[in-house]
Design an enzyme around this catalytic site. Structure first.
Site, PDB file in Angstrom:
ATOM      1  N   HIS A   1     -10.607 -61.743  28.335  1.00  0.00           N
ATOM      2  CA  HIS A   1      -9.569 -62.074  27.357  1.00  0.00           C
ATOM      3  C   HIS A   1     -10.025 -63.263  26.506  1.00  0.00           C
ATOM      4  O   HIS A   1     -11.017 -63.927  26.811  1.00  0.00           O
ATOM      5  CB  HIS A   1      -8.242 -62.398  28.053  1.00  0.00           C
ATOM      6  CG  HIS A   1      -8.354 -63.480  29.062  1.00  0.00           C
ATOM      7  ND1 HIS A   1      -8.322 -63.246  30.407  1.00  0.00           N
ATOM      8  CD2 HIS A   1      -8.540 -64.798  28.921  1.00  0.00           C
ATOM      9  CE1 HIS A   1      -8.470 -64.377  31.055  1.00  0.00           C
ATOM     10  NE2 HIS A   1      -8.619 -65.335  30.174  1.00  0.00           N
TER      11      HIS A   1
HETATM   12  C1  T46 Z   1      -9.067 -68.280  31.619  1.00  0.00           C
HETATM   13  C2  T46 Z   1      -9.843 -68.053  32.861  1.00  0.00           C
HETATM   14  C3  T46 Z   1     -10.980 -68.996  33.010  1.00  0.00           C
HETATM   15  C4  T46 Z   1      -0.064 -67.888  35.754  1.00  0.00           C
HETATM   16  O1  T46 Z   1       1.057 -67.495  36.116  1.00  0.00           O
HETATM   17  N1  T46 Z   1      -0.248 -69.192  35.350  1.00  0.00           N
HETATM   18  C5  T46 Z   1      -1.432 -69.683  34.946  1.00  0.00           C
HETATM   19  O2  T46 Z   1      -1.526 -70.868  34.578  1.00  0.00           O
HETATM   20  C6  T46 Z   1      -2.566 -68.786  34.915  1.00  0.00           C
HETATM   21  C7  T46 Z   1      -3.918 -69.287  34.445  1.00  0.00           C
HETATM   22  C8  T46 Z   1      -2.381 -67.495  35.335  1.00  0.00           C
HETATM   23  N2  T46 Z   1      -1.158 -67.071  35.757  1.00  0.00           N
HETATM   24  C9  T46 Z   1      -1.021 -65.691  36.258  1.00  0.00           C
HETATM   25  C10 T46 Z   1      -1.259 -64.603  35.240  1.00  0.00           C
HETATM   26  C11 T46 Z   1      -1.799 -63.465  36.085  1.00  0.00           C
HETATM   27  O3  T46 Z   1      -0.731 -62.732  36.632  1.00  0.00           O
HETATM   28  O4  T46 Z   1      -2.004 -65.506  37.262  1.00  0.00           O
HETATM   29  C12 T46 Z   1      -2.506 -64.185  37.239  1.00  0.00           C
HETATM   30  C13 T46 Z   1      -4.022 -64.186  37.105  1.00  0.00           C
HETATM   31  O5  T46 Z   1      -4.362 -64.644  35.777  1.00  0.00           O
HETATM   32  P1  T46 Z   1      -5.594 -64.018  34.967  1.00  0.00           P
HETATM   33  O6  T46 Z   1      -5.724 -62.575  35.285  1.00  0.00           O
HETATM   34  O7  T46 Z   1      -5.406 -64.388  33.522  1.00  0.00           O
HETATM   35  O8  T46 Z   1      -6.814 -64.810  35.611  1.00  0.00           O
HETATM   36  P2  T46 Z   1      -8.313 -64.908  35.073  1.00  0.00           P
HETATM   37  O9  T46 Z   1      -9.121 -65.524  36.149  1.00  0.00           O
HETATM   38  O10 T46 Z   1      -8.779 -63.615  34.524  1.00  0.00           O
HETATM   39  O11 T46 Z   1      -8.228 -65.923  33.821  1.00  0.00           O
HETATM   40  C14 T46 Z   1      -7.876 -67.278  34.036  1.00  0.00           C
HETATM   41  C15 T46 Z   1      -6.978 -67.757  32.894  1.00  0.00           C
HETATM   42  O12 T46 Z   1      -5.822 -66.902  32.796  1.00  0.00           O
HETATM   43  C16 T46 Z   1      -7.687 -67.766  31.574  1.00  0.00           C
HETATM   44  O13 T46 Z   1      -6.912 -68.472  30.603  1.00  0.00           O
HETATM   45  O14 T46 Z   1      -9.613 -68.727  30.632  1.00  0.00           O
HETATM   46  O15 T46 Z   1      -9.042 -68.082  34.049  1.00  0.00           O
END
Ligand code: T46
Length: 147
Positions: A58
């Protein structure tokens, strides 16, 4: 939001966080100061990561962040719609700065890897672009505007 900034992979860079090595161990500090490109609004960390996981996939409209491997190591690939670069993060005092408008993918996690992220904004799902076709279209529009 309908626009993304004209950032490129060359805007992604390694920042050495302040650290204090001693015979009894090393302490690393991240605090709001001129040493960081933004004010920290949120900190989160990712752990229990299966070694074959791929995370990210993303971009953000406004968020700036710094990613650090506080334990173990992993690779981060960044893509600006045209060019791609890959960074290996393996030192707890090395942070990868990623500006908005950059697609990121994290993979090749070592066993026990812990990823610490410093973010410029509070969590907001509306700040994400999670579809690659949408991202490349947004970037193309931005690059066309800046021609
Ligand atoms: C990024 C990379 C490095 C939340 O509820 N609060 C939060 O602050 C974050 C970061 C995530 N979430 C929830 C959203 C999803 O349901 O946690 C779940 C996993 O998030 P995501 O799939 O976006 O995780 P990554 O590791 O793919 O990405 C994260 C960050 O979202 C992103 O901004 O730059 O780490």
């Amino acid at each position: 939001m309908t626009e993304t900034p004209a950032t490129t992979v060359d805007d992604c860079r390694i920042i050495n966080l302040e650290h204090h090595p001693h015979s009894y161990g090393t302490l690393t500090v991240a605090q709001n100061s001129n040493a960081l490109p933004f004010a920290i609004k949120r900190i989160y960390y990712i752990y229990d990561i299966p070694t074959n996981s791929t995370r990210g996939g993303h971009s953000h409209f406004t968020e700036q962040c710094i990613l650090t491997a506080v334990g173990g190591c992993f690779d981060v690939s960044v893509f600006d719609g045209k060019n791609k670069k890959t960074f290996t993060l393996k030192r707890p005092f090395e942070g990868l700065y990623i500006p908005p408008g950059i697609w990121r993918t994290m993979e090749n996690f070592s066993s026990g890897c812990i990823v610490l992220v410093l973010s410029s904004i509070k969590f907001d799902e509306k700040d994400y672009v999670r579809d690659m076709d949408h991202f490349t279209e947004l970037k193309q529009n931005t690059f066309d505007k800046h021609l």
